[in-house]
Design a protein around this motif. Sequence first.
Motif, short mmCIF file in Angstrom:
data_model
loop_
_atom_site.label_atom_id
_atom_site.label_comp_id
_atom_site.label_asym_id
_atom_site.label_seq_id
_atom_site.Cartn_x
_atom_site.Cartn_y
_atom_site.Cartn_z
N LYS A 57 0.83 -1.20 0.00
CA LYS A 57 0.00 0.00 0.00
C LYS A 57 0.86 1.26 0.00
CE LYS A 57 -2.47 -1.43 3.57
NZ LYS A 57 -2.07 -2.82 3.65
N ASP A 58 1.94 1.24 0.76
CA ASP A 58 2.82 2.42 0.85
C ASP A 58 3.32 2.84 -0.52
OD1 ASP A 58 2.48 1.50 3.43
OD2 ASP A 58 4.56 1.83 4.02
N GLU A 59 3.81 1.88 -1.29
CA GLU A 59 4.34 2.16 -2.62
C GLU A 59 3.24 2.64 -3.55
OE1 GLU A 59 5.83 -1.69 -3.57
OE2 GLU A 59 7.19 -1.69 -1.84
N GLU A 60 2.08 1.99 -3.49
CA GLU A 60 0.97 2.36 -4.36
C GLU A 60 0.50 3.78 -4.08
OE1 GLU A 60 -0.55 -2.27 -4.58
OE2 GLU A 60 -1.82 -0.79 -3.57
N ILE A 61 0.40 4.12 -2.79
CA ILE A 61 -0.07 5.45 -2.40
C ILE A 61 0.96 6.52 -2.75
CG2 ILE A 61 -0.58 6.87 -0.37
CD1 ILE A 61 -2.11 4.30 0.66
N ALA A 62 2.23 6.20 -2.63
CA ALA A 62 3.27 7.16 -3.01
C ALA A 62 3.17 7.51 -4.49
CB ALA A 62 4.65 6.60 -2.69
N GLN A 63 2.84 6.52 -5.32
CA GLN A 63 2.71 6.75 -6.76
C GLN A 63 1.36 7.37 -7.14
OE1 GLN A 63 4.95 6.58 -8.91
NE2 GLN A 63 6.45 5.07 -8.30
N HIS A 64 0.30 6.93 -6.47
CA HIS A 64 -1.07 7.35 -6.81
C HIS A 64 -1.84 7.56 -5.49
CE1 HIS A 64 -0.31 6.06 -10.93
NE2 HIS A 64 0.17 4.95 -10.42
N PRO A 65 -1.81 8.78 -4.93
CA PRO A 65 -2.46 9.00 -3.63
C PRO A 65 -3.99 9.03 -3.65
CG PRO A 65 -1.44 11.01 -4.41
CD PRO A 65 -1.05 9.93 -5.37
N ALA A 66 -4.62 9.08 -4.81
CA ALA A 66 -6.08 9.06 -4.87
C ALA A 66 -6.59 7.65 -4.56
CB ALA A 66 -6.57 9.51 -6.25
N VAL A 67 -7.50 7.55 -3.59
CA VAL A 67 -8.03 6.25 -3.17
C VAL A 67 -9.55 6.32 -3.06
CG1 VAL A 67 -5.93 5.62 -1.91
CG2 VAL A 67 -7.81 6.74 -0.70
N CYS A 68 -10.15 5.15 -2.94
CA CYS A 68 -11.59 5.04 -2.71
C CYS A 68 -11.81 4.11 -1.52
CB CYS A 68 -12.30 4.49 -3.94
SG CYS A 68 -14.09 4.33 -3.71
N LEU A 69 -12.71 4.51 -0.63
CA LEU A 69 -13.13 3.68 0.50
C LEU A 69 -14.57 3.28 0.24
CD1 LEU A 69 -11.87 5.98 3.42
CD2 LEU A 69 -10.58 4.24 2.15
N ALA A 70 -14.83 1.99 0.10
CA ALA A 70 -16.18 1.50 -0.18
C ALA A 70 -16.70 0.72 1.02
CB ALA A 70 -16.18 0.64 -1.44
N PHE A 71 -17.68 1.30 1.71
CA PHE A 71 -18.30 0.68 2.88
C PHE A 71 -19.60 0.03 2.44
CE2 PHE A 71 -15.73 4.15 4.43
CZ PHE A 71 -15.24 3.74 5.66
N ALA A 72 -19.89 -1.16 2.95
CA ALA A 72 -21.12 -1.85 2.55
C ALA A 72 -21.71 -2.66 3.69
CB ALA A 72 -20.84 -2.78 1.37
N ASN A 73 -23.01 -2.49 3.88
CA ASN A 73 -23.79 -3.33 4.78
C ASN A 73 -24.95 -3.87 3.94
OD1 ASN A 73 -25.64 -4.42 6.53
ND2 ASN A 73 -25.65 -2.70 7.95
N PRO A 74 -24.70 -4.97 3.20
CA PRO A 74 -25.74 -5.48 2.29
C PRO A 74 -27.04 -5.89 3.00
CG PRO A 74 -23.62 -6.52 1.85
CD PRO A 74 -23.47 -5.73 3.11
N LYS A 75 -26.95 -6.45 4.19
CA LYS A 75 -28.18 -6.86 4.89
C LYS A 75 -29.03 -5.65 5.23
CE LYS A 75 -26.58 -11.18 6.80
NZ LYS A 75 -26.25 -11.96 7.98
N GLY A 76 -28.40 -4.56 5.61
CA GLY A 76 -29.13 -3.35 5.93
C GLY A 76 -29.36 -2.44 4.74
N GLN A 77 -28.82 -2.83 3.57
CA GLN A 77 -28.94 -2.03 2.35
C GLN A 77 -28.40 -0.61 2.56
OE1 GLN A 77 -30.45 -3.14 -0.92
NE2 GLN A 77 -29.45 -4.81 0.15
N LYS A 78 -27.20 -0.52 3.16
CA LYS A 78 -26.55 0.76 3.42
C LYS A 78 -25.15 0.71 2.82
CE LYS A 78 -29.26 1.31 7.61
NZ LYS A 78 -30.35 1.90 6.93
N TYR A 79 -24.84 1.74 2.02
CA TYR A 79 -23.56 1.77 1.31
C TYR A 79 -23.04 3.20 1.29
CZ TYR A 79 -25.60 -2.55 -0.46
OH TYR A 79 -26.21 -3.77 -0.55
N VAL A 80 -21.72 3.35 1.32
CA VAL A 80 -21.12 4.67 1.14
C VAL A 80 -19.78 4.48 0.44
CG1 VAL A 80 -20.07 4.78 3.46
CG2 VAL A 80 -20.55 6.88 2.23
N SER A 81 -19.53 5.32 -0.55
CA SER A 81 -18.27 5.33 -1.29
C SER A 81 -17.63 6.68 -1.07
CB SER A 81 -18.55 5.11 -2.78
OG SER A 81 -17.35 5.25 -3.52
N ILE A 82 -16.38 6.67 -0.59
CA ILE A 82 -15.68 7.91 -0.27
C ILE A 82 -14.40 7.99 -1.07
CG2 ILE A 82 -14.52 9.21 1.57
CD1 ILE A 82 -16.47 7.77 3.55
N SER A 83 -14.23 9.09 -1.81
CA SER A 83 -13.00 9.35 -2.56
C SER A 83 -12.15 10.32 -1.75
CB SER A 83 -13.32 9.97 -3.91
OG SER A 83 -14.10 9.09 -4.68
#
Length: 160
Positions: A57-83
């Motif tokens: 991860k360290d090397e990848e982030i040093a080269q490309h710091p843009a990331v996505c965090l994808a949170f999911a609770n399929p049973k509760g039908q709750k999702y959030v995507s954070i850039s």
Amino acid sequence: MAHTQDDQDKVWELAKDIGFCMLTTQSGNDLRARPMSAQGERDEHAFYFLTDVNSHKDEEIAQHPAVCLAFANPKGQKYVSISGTAEIQNDREKIKELFAFPAKAWWDSADDPSIRILKVTPSFAEYWDSPGTVISYIKMAAAAASSTKPDVGENASVKL
């Protein structure tokens, strides 16, 4: 695009409630996602993760710091995507603050010199918050039978 305080509150609330996310980084021309335990600190406008200096991860982030965090609770039908923008830190006090029971699966203590902090500063998010699987299916079936679009909950794009 929604920018309301309520939508921002919803993003932080969903991420906290779900807790785990898929962290997506860029590795060369490929995208790579892996599960991570997120610790959101709204007052610091950041999501924190403990990571190991020996991970890629360290090397990848040093080269490309843009990331996505994808949170999911399929049973509760709750999702959030954070850039956002990620950086690796070696703040030993913050590591001690963030070190909790799940981290003991990878390290013996917060004093392990290989632990690093992955900090993500969010810039944009989108969330989906539905009333639950059964209710969503009922609403979809009713909409299909009546040729209308189902109302399956809230969805908003949010600048953070």
